[in-house]
Design an enzyme around this catalytic site. Structure first.
Site, PDB file in Angstrom:
ATOM      1  N   GLU A  76      23.450-120.132  44.957  1.00  0.00           N
ATOM      2  CA  GLU A  76      23.311-120.582  45.671  1.00  0.00           C
ATOM      3  C   GLU A  76      24.770-121.303  45.666  1.00  0.00           C
ATOM      4  OE1 GLU A  76      21.257-124.103  45.945  1.00  0.00           O
ATOM      5  OE2 GLU A  76      18.951-122.662  45.997  1.00  0.00           O
ATOM      6  N   HIS A 124      19.749-125.507  51.331  1.00  0.00           N
ATOM      7  CA  HIS A 124      18.893-126.344  50.271  1.00  0.00           C
ATOM      8  C   HIS A 124      19.293-127.989  50.186  1.00  0.00           C
ATOM      9  CE1 HIS A 124      18.004-126.603  45.014  1.00  0.00           C
ATOM     10  NE2 HIS A 124      17.159-127.386  45.771  1.00  0.00           N
TER      11      HIS A 124
END
Ligand SMILES: NC(=O)C1=CN([C@@H]2O[C@H](COP(=O)(O)OP(=O)(O)OC[C@H]3O[C@@H](n4cnc5c(N)ncnc54)[C@H](O)[C@@H]3O)[C@@H](O)[C@H]2O)C=CC1
Ligand SMILES: O=C(O)C(=O)COP(=O)(O)O
Length: 324
Positions: free
Chosen positions: A260, A278
């Site tokens: 990420e 997220h």
């Protein structure tokens, strides 16, 4: 008396910052790389992060930290073993974002089976593709919930309210938990076999890394939907990709990724993948509560008072007690 110093290295709501400021000297510096953190970490007694900052062994070993606070649940971005070796307490804020993560999961489930993001995109491109977006109903479908802790349990309760059959898999919860929410428990393979939709709610640990791999996809029903609002590493993304391409998996919704932000992740190029960055914990309510919860924990830890959510040496057996 000089105040102890805390570094807040990821975004934290002001309510928590205000609590910290009453007792500590607070510095907020976000987006720091490992090298930058290594240079400055000696100056602090406490460090607070969310999921973006990776608290590596190198950072920990260059510090005089007393406590590391995780403003959220997952501590997979913190080298807890390295912290434990140096006697640094790691605390988290696990009670504040349960509903936020649960509601995102439900939103993604509806979005998946009714193609809501794709239909939205299509109409904004000036199209009227009514026939393209034939969806499925959730009613009477089987939802497999892997991990029946705080979030999984809330998802299961709400799914039952939608008239879904719910099957759970969690080797560490008490039988009474499943009985309480009136869901059927199964082993992993049974759950994979019977589920129309599978949702993941375990932490990322050595045991859950690639829990869903090539073998597990083979067992699933053709046309299954997958939702992952837990952690990227729990599913082998390569196996997921192949099974989306060969249409064993009809679609998936991902809030989390092995890396990420997910630069160049091929999953994001597939039309039957919907994704969010997220944001499972990203509600005003959750972020306010998380910031207060972690601020109070960190202050208690620095004062040597008992804390509520210490995660050092959280083995599976301890986790069992902790979850129930
Ligand atoms: N997308 C997001 O923004 C968010 C993601 N999360 C993720 O969700 C995870 C779960 O959060 P909570 O429900 O609050 O944690 P929890 O600790 O209450 O629940 C986790 C459950 O997973 C179970 N579990 C552990 N290993 C397992 C295995 N091998 N197989 C099946 N079950 C297993 C545990 O027994 C426990 O019941 C967090 O660890 C975090 O990684 C949490 C909040 C927000
Ligand atoms: O609490 C968790 O485990 C989460 O994944 C939330 O992550 P975040 O604090 O929003 O970076």
């Amino acid at each position: 008396m000089t105040k102890r110093k805390v570094l807040v290295a990821d975004k934290l709501s002001e309510e928590g910052i205000n609590i910290l400021q009453k007792e500590l000297e607070v510095e907020v510096k976000t987006g720091l790389k490992e090298d930058e953190l290594v240079k400055i970490i000696k100056n602090y007694d406490a460090l607070i992060v969310r999921s973006a900052t990776k608290v590596t062994r190198r950072i920990i070993e260059n510090s005089y930290l007393k406590v590391i606070g995780r403003a959220g649940v997952g501590v997979d971005n913190i080298d807890v073993d390295a912290a434990t070796e140096r006697g640094i307490l790691v605390v988290n804020a696990p009670f504040s974002n349960t509903i936020a993560a649960c509601e995102l999961t439900l939103g993604l489930m509806f979005s998946l089976v009714r193609n809501i993001p794709q239909a939205n995109q299509s109409i904004k491109e000036g199209k009227w593709e009514k026939n393209k977006f034939l969806g499925l109903e959730l009613y009477k479908k089987t939802l497999g919930v892997i991990g029946l802790g705080r979030i999984g349990k809330e998802v299961a309760i709400r799914a039952k309210g939608l008239g879904m059959n719910v099957v759970g898999y969690d080797p560490y919860i008490a039988k009474s938990t499943a009985a309480q929410i009136k869901i059927k428990m199964a082993n992993l393979d049974e759950l994979l076999k019977v589920s129309d939709i599978i949702t993941l709610h375990t932490p990322l640990t050595k045991d859950t890394y690639h829990l869903i791999d090539f073998r597990e996809f083979e067992i699933m029903k053709k046309g299954v939907y997958i939702i992952n609002c837990a952690r990227g590493g729990i599913i082998n993304e390569r196996a997921l990709y192949d099974n989306l391409i060969n249409q064993k998996v009809a679609g998936c919704a991902l809030d989390v990724f092995e890396n990420e932000p997910p630069e160049d992740n091929p999953l994001l190029k597939l039309p039957n993948v919907i994704a969010t960055p997220h944001i499972g914990a990203s509600t005003k309510e959750a972020q306010k509560m998380v910031s207060i919860e972690i601020a109070e924990e960190v202050i208690k830890a620095l004062k040597g008072e008992p804390v509520r959510s210490c995660v050092n040496a959280l083995t599976n057996s301890l986790q069992k007690e902790y979850t129930i």
